[in-house]
Design an enzyme around this catalytic site. Structure first.
Site, PDB file in Angstrom:
ATOM      1  CE  LYS A 112       2.328   8.448   3.446  1.00 45.79           C
ATOM      2  NZ  LYS A 112       1.358   7.367   3.443  1.00 45.79           N
ATOM      3  CE  LYS A 138       5.224   6.571   1.492  1.00 39.33           C
ATOM      4  NZ  LYS A 138       3.998   5.923   1.826  1.00 39.33           N
TER       5      LYS A 138
HETATM    6  C1  PBG Z   1      -0.836   5.272   2.215  1.00 38.17           C
HETATM    7  C2  PBG Z   1       0.413   5.153   1.426  1.00 38.17           C
HETATM    8  C3  PBG Z   1       0.832   5.921   0.328  1.00 38.17           C
HETATM    9  C4  PBG Z   1       2.064   5.395  -0.074  1.00 38.17           C
HETATM   10  C5  PBG Z   1       2.358   4.337   0.769  1.00 38.17           C
HETATM   11  N1  PBG Z   1       1.348   4.211   1.711  1.00 38.17           N
HETATM   12  C6  PBG Z   1       0.139   6.979  -0.423  1.00 38.17           C
HETATM   13  C7  PBG Z   1      -0.187   8.259   0.200  1.00 38.17           C
HETATM   14  O1  PBG Z   1       0.113   8.535   1.364  1.00 38.17           O
HETATM   15  O2  PBG Z   1      -0.834   9.037  -0.503  1.00 38.17           O
HETATM   16  C8  PBG Z   1       2.879   5.906  -1.219  1.00 38.17           C
HETATM   17  C9  PBG Z   1       3.938   4.970  -1.709  1.00 38.17           C
HETATM   18  C10 PBG Z   1       4.504   5.333  -3.028  1.00 38.17           C
HETATM   19  O3  PBG Z   1       4.230   6.403  -3.597  1.00 38.17           O
HETATM   20  O4  PBG Z   1       5.279   4.511  -3.541  1.00 38.17           O
HETATM   21  N2  PBG Z   1      -1.443   4.032   2.404  1.00 38.17           N
END
Ligand code: PBG
Length: 328
Positions: A198, A250
């Site tokens: 991520k 992601k």
């Molecule tokens: C954290 C989380 C995020 C997203 C999913 N889970 C935000 C981040 O890490 O700042 C982003 C998903 C998206 O942008 O569609 N709980």
């Protein structure tokens, strides 16, 4: 054996829709898609300006949406909670009556036998500072103290009926910690989806509106640097060693190289998350008449699957599944 043109003509197999359909290397199926959903405390559903077509649901309005998702045949829903009140340790995340746990209960009882009901396991929606973990005395994200919160959060989510816990906090050791907590509580049946690779991405921008994020800094001390490809694979390998049932990359479209690397190696299913910014860019361009919306949606999700994703989380899941079922 002939070596090339004019005997070899690659265009031959592209000549008709039927030929093209027959030789397609990648196919999308409704079950390949997971719909992320936002459920907010309160009485009224609220549209999100940065994600046209996506709303923050109430415990009531979400029922119809999950029924529609089940009818469209998608694989599952990924739930995010948007609480009214936040505090330093994210108490709402472990409260059985916290919004996410309540929503999970409602949705699992509504469609739990048709869809994989999955939950975001992270503190950022529940903390007043907006970080994915708890902070130490110097204001830094405290990895090991956060793992204790994740363990409790995992048990609360399992109790609420989540079948798959989406660990999106990027703390070291989070998969092993959650697996241990679940197994210790007799919940070896609950699966773990590790958001392994991520990245600290600008494409999460609209999501921050969706969860009313209070974050002021950034997440670069725990999410991956967009410059790093090898490290994405390494994170997936560590998570599989810790017991992840599924690993994820992601965002999706800007990280197809990482996705392909992970898919080439992984002994477990590989998923990808087409995030809020990816959604918003296509919607915005389409709204301006600059891009063919339906074709762009299909191409973007198909490309993520072609790169190696078994399943794609996308805000278009239900719509796309419906299109696919109509045989487009
Ligand atoms: C954290 C989380 C995020 C997203 C999913 N889970 C935000 C981040 O890490 O700042 C982003 C998903 C998206 O942008 O569609 N709980």
């Amino acid at each position: 054996m002939t070596s090339g043109f004019p005997v070899v003509r690659a265009r031959r197999l592209r000549a008709t829709p039927a030929l093209r359909r027959q030789v397609a290397e990648t196919r999308l199926h409704p079950a390949d898609l997971v719909l992320p959903l936002f459920v907010r405390e309160g009485d009224e559903p609220r549209p999100l300006s940065s994600m046209p077509g996506v709303v923050q649901h109430t415990l009531d309005s979400v029922r119809g949406v999950v029924a529609e998702a089940a009818a469209a045949g998608i694989g599952g829903v990924m739930l995010f909670g948007v609480p009214e009140h936040r505090d330093a340790t994210g108490t709402g995340a472990t409260d059985p009556d916290g919004i996410l746990n309540q929503a999970t209960r409602v949705i699992a009882s509504e469609v739990g036998d048709q869809l994989v009901v999955q939950t975001d396991l992270c503190l950022d929606e529940f903390t007043d500072h907006g970080h994915c973990g708890v902070l130490d005395a110097d204001g830094r994200v405290d990895n090991d103290a956060t793992l204790l919160r994740y363990r409790d959060m995992a048990l609360a989510q399992a109790d609420a009926g989540s079948a798959l816990l989406g660990l999106s906090g990027m703390m070291d050791g989070q998969v092993a910690a959650v697996r241990d907590a679940l197994d210790g509580a007799g919940r070896s049946d609950v699966a773990v989806l590790a958001y392994s690779a991520k990245y600290a991405s600008a494409y999460y921008g609209p999501f921050r509106e969706a969860v009313e994020s209070t974050l002021t800094g950034n997440r670069r001390s725990y999410q991956l640097d967009p410059a790093n490809r090898r490290e994405g694979l390494r994170e997936a390998q560590l998570d599989v060693e810790e017991g992840a049932d599924i690993v994820m990359v992601k965002p999706a479209s800007s990280y197809l190289d990482v996705l392909a690397d992970v898919a080439a190696w992984s002994p477990v299913p590989v998923w990808a998350y087409q995030v809020s910014g990816e959604y918003a860019m296509i919607e915005a361009a389409a709204a301006n008449g600059w891009i063919d919306r339906d074709r762009a949606i299909l191409e973007s999700v198909l490309s993520i699957k072609r790169a190696g994703a078994d399943t794609v989380l996308t805000y278009w899941a239900t719509e796309l599944a419906t299109t696919l079922r109509q045989g487009v």
